[in-house]
Design an enzyme around this catalytic site. Structure first.
Site, PDB file in Angstrom:
ATOM      1  CG  ASP A  29      -2.065   0.957   1.111  1.00  0.00           C
ATOM      2  OD1 ASP A  29      -2.283   1.489   0.002  1.00  0.00           O
ATOM      3  OD2 ASP A  29      -2.760   1.181   2.118  1.00  0.00           O
ATOM      4  N   GLY A  32       0.282   5.333  -4.563  1.00  0.00           N
ATOM      5  CA  GLY A  32      -0.319   6.599  -4.987  1.00  0.00           C
ATOM      6  C   GLY A  32       0.214   7.759  -4.171  1.00  0.00           C
ATOM      7  NE  ARG A  33      -1.438   6.459   1.019  1.00  0.00           N
ATOM      8  CZ  ARG A  33      -1.546   5.530   1.958  1.00  0.00           C
ATOM      9  NH1 ARG A  33      -1.349   5.839   3.220  1.00  0.00           N
ATOM     10  NH2 ARG A  33      -1.841   4.283   1.644  1.00  0.00           N
ATOM     11  CG  HIS A  46       0.677   1.734  -9.539  1.00  0.00           C
ATOM     12  ND1 HIS A  46       0.364   1.414  -8.242  1.00  0.00           N
ATOM     13  CD2 HIS A  46      -0.413   2.381 -10.037  1.00  0.00           C
ATOM     14  CE1 HIS A  46      -0.863   1.846  -7.962  1.00  0.00           C
ATOM     15  NE2 HIS A  46      -1.353   2.443  -9.040  1.00  0.00           N
ATOM     16  CD1 TRP A  78     -11.910  -6.020 -10.927  1.00  0.00           C
ATOM     17  CD2 TRP A  78     -11.004  -5.259 -12.833  1.00  0.00           C
ATOM     18  NE1 TRP A  78     -11.200  -7.049 -11.513  1.00  0.00           N
ATOM     19  CE2 TRP A  78     -10.651  -6.618 -12.684  1.00  0.00           C
ATOM     20  CE3 TRP A  78     -10.548  -4.576 -13.963  1.00  0.00           C
ATOM     21  CZ2 TRP A  78      -9.865  -7.308 -13.609  1.00  0.00           C
ATOM     22  CZ3 TRP A  78      -9.764  -5.256 -14.891  1.00  0.00           C
ATOM     23  CH2 TRP A  78      -9.432  -6.599 -14.707  1.00  0.00           C
ATOM     24  NE  ARG A  80      -6.956   1.642  -6.631  1.00  0.00           N
ATOM     25  CZ  ARG A  80      -5.847   1.819  -5.942  1.00  0.00           C
ATOM     26  NH1 ARG A  80      -4.742   2.209  -6.544  1.00  0.00           N
ATOM     27  NH2 ARG A  80      -5.808   1.599  -4.648  1.00  0.00           N
ATOM     28  CG  LEU A 140       9.789 -17.102  -2.864  1.00  0.00           C
ATOM     29  CD1 LEU A 140       9.466 -17.080  -1.363  1.00  0.00           C
ATOM     30  CD2 LEU A 140      10.280 -15.703  -3.280  1.00  0.00           C
TER      31      LEU A 140
HETATM   32  C1  FPP Z   1      -1.570   0.075  -3.601  1.00  0.00           C
HETATM   33  O1  FPP Z   1      -1.159   1.405  -3.579  1.00  0.00           O
HETATM   34  C2  FPP Z   1      -1.070  -0.613  -4.779  1.00  0.00           C
HETATM   35  C3  FPP Z   1      -1.828  -1.214  -5.733  1.00  0.00           C
HETATM   36  C4  FPP Z   1      -3.293  -1.269  -5.677  1.00  0.00           C
HETATM   37  C5  FPP Z   1      -1.253  -1.844  -6.907  1.00  0.00           C
HETATM   38  C6  FPP Z   1       0.037  -2.573  -6.645  1.00  0.00           C
HETATM   39  C7  FPP Z   1       0.670  -2.789  -7.936  1.00  0.00           C
HETATM   40  C8  FPP Z   1       1.976  -2.851  -8.151  1.00  0.00           C
HETATM   41  C9  FPP Z   1       3.019  -2.794  -7.106  1.00  0.00           C
HETATM   42  C10 FPP Z   1       2.460  -2.972  -9.535  1.00  0.00           C
HETATM   43  C11 FPP Z   1       2.004  -4.197 -10.241  1.00  0.00           C
HETATM   44  C12 FPP Z   1       2.424  -5.433  -9.570  1.00  0.00           C
HETATM   45  C13 FPP Z   1       3.155  -6.402 -10.109  1.00  0.00           C
HETATM   46  C14 FPP Z   1       3.546  -7.546  -9.242  1.00  0.00           C
HETATM   47  C15 FPP Z   1       3.626  -6.395 -11.476  1.00  0.00           C
HETATM   48  P1  FPP Z   1      -2.270   2.537  -3.758  1.00  0.00           P
HETATM   49  O2  FPP Z   1      -2.344   2.844  -5.213  1.00  0.00           O
HETATM   50  O3  FPP Z   1      -3.539   2.091  -3.144  1.00  0.00           O
HETATM   51  O4  FPP Z   1      -1.624   3.706  -2.968  1.00  0.00           O
HETATM   52  P2  FPP Z   1      -2.393   4.864  -2.166  1.00  0.00           P
HETATM   53  O5  FPP Z   1      -3.151   4.186  -1.059  1.00  0.00           O
HETATM   54  O6  FPP Z   1      -1.271   5.704  -1.648  1.00  0.00           O
HETATM   55  O7  FPP Z   1      -3.264   5.582  -3.130  1.00  0.00           O
END
Ligand code: FPP
Length: 249
Positions: A29, A32-33, A46, A78, A80, A140
């Protein structure tokens, strides 16, 4: 000897008596921040999140962890903006292409866990490709929760059990915890010993609700792109001090 990106210069695991979690599950998590704090697009968060994934896979192997589950895309995601959903799907495909061979060479087996609906043909092909390519990995198992949600998983399990009862294959009295667990998407995956959620948020957000019954939790403040190998090691250190009682004394 340089044996590749995920190669592990094994620490003294043999002489290290610390408790090591067999299965670590992570809610990644804060992408975005992380981007917002730097005046960047969410996509860039990301992108850096994928870098953190590389480090964490390396650290998991180095620490002797056998299972690593990453919550990469929830069923709720989905909802978003379409551009962000497309960007995550594209990033997944690009990561499979750029990392697949290396993961296979380093003994990392990749499994994708989630409903295989709604994905484009390209994403489905990539899922099949990475699972096939890495199927021989024995160091792993990296489980990517992708279009996964725990409540949906449990509803699907209930449906499949009800169907088996209706067909006469199963008796209601034979539905016990083991039987229910074997109907979940995590069949053959051990329950997580440690669940980490980055960014300071302290909730499960529909992740492994059944499987987390006896998990330890760790909520570091750092945002996911800043979750380095050292941060993973800190989590291992913290886990080693936990006392697990499983309801006993
Ligand atoms: C959460 O941060 C992150 C996600 C919902 C997506 C995670 C995706 C990746 C790390 C990239 C794709 C993954 C792989 C394994 C190829 P957020 O966007 O909710 O952050 P925020 O809470 O700060 O808005």
């Amino acid at each position: 000897m340089n044996c590749g990106f995920y190669c592990v210069h094994l620490p003294d695991i043999m002489s290290d008596k610390r408790a090591i979690p067999n299965h670590v599950a992570i809610i990644m998590d804060g992408n975005g921040r992380w981007a917002k704090q730097r005046g960047k697009e969410r996509y860039e968060g990301h992108l850096m999140g994928v870098e953190a994934v590389r480090g964490v896979v390396r650290a998991a192997v180095r620490n002797g962890v056998s299972w690593l589950t990453l919550y990469a895309f929830s069923t709720e995601n989905w909802g978003r903006p379409q551009a962000e959903v497309d960007a995550i799907m594209e990033l997944f495909c690009r990561t499979v292409v750029s990392e697949g061979k290396e993961l296979a060479e380093q003994g990392v087996r990749v499994r994708i866990m989630g409903e295989r609906t709604r994905f484009s043909k390209q994403v489905l092909e990539m899922i099949e490709h990475i699972e096939r390519l890495t199927s021989g990995g024995d160091r792993l198992t990296l489980v990517l929760a992708f279009n996964y949600s725990s409540r949906r998983e449990m509803v699907l399990a209930a449906q499949s059990l009800a169907e088996r009862v209706a067909n006469g294959e199963l008796k209601v009295k034979d539905i016990d915890e083991e039987c229910f667990a074997s109907s979940l998407m995590t069949v053959a995956i051990p329950d997580p010993d440690l669940i980490i959620r980055t960014s300071g948020e302290c909730r499960l957000s529909n992740f492994l609700l059944w499987q987390a019954s006896y998990s330890e939790f760790y909520f570091p403040e750092v945002l996911w792109p800043d979750f380095t190998e050292e941060e993973f090691d800190k989590a291992m250190e913290e886990y080693a001090h936990r006392e697990r009682r499983y309801g006993l004394v």
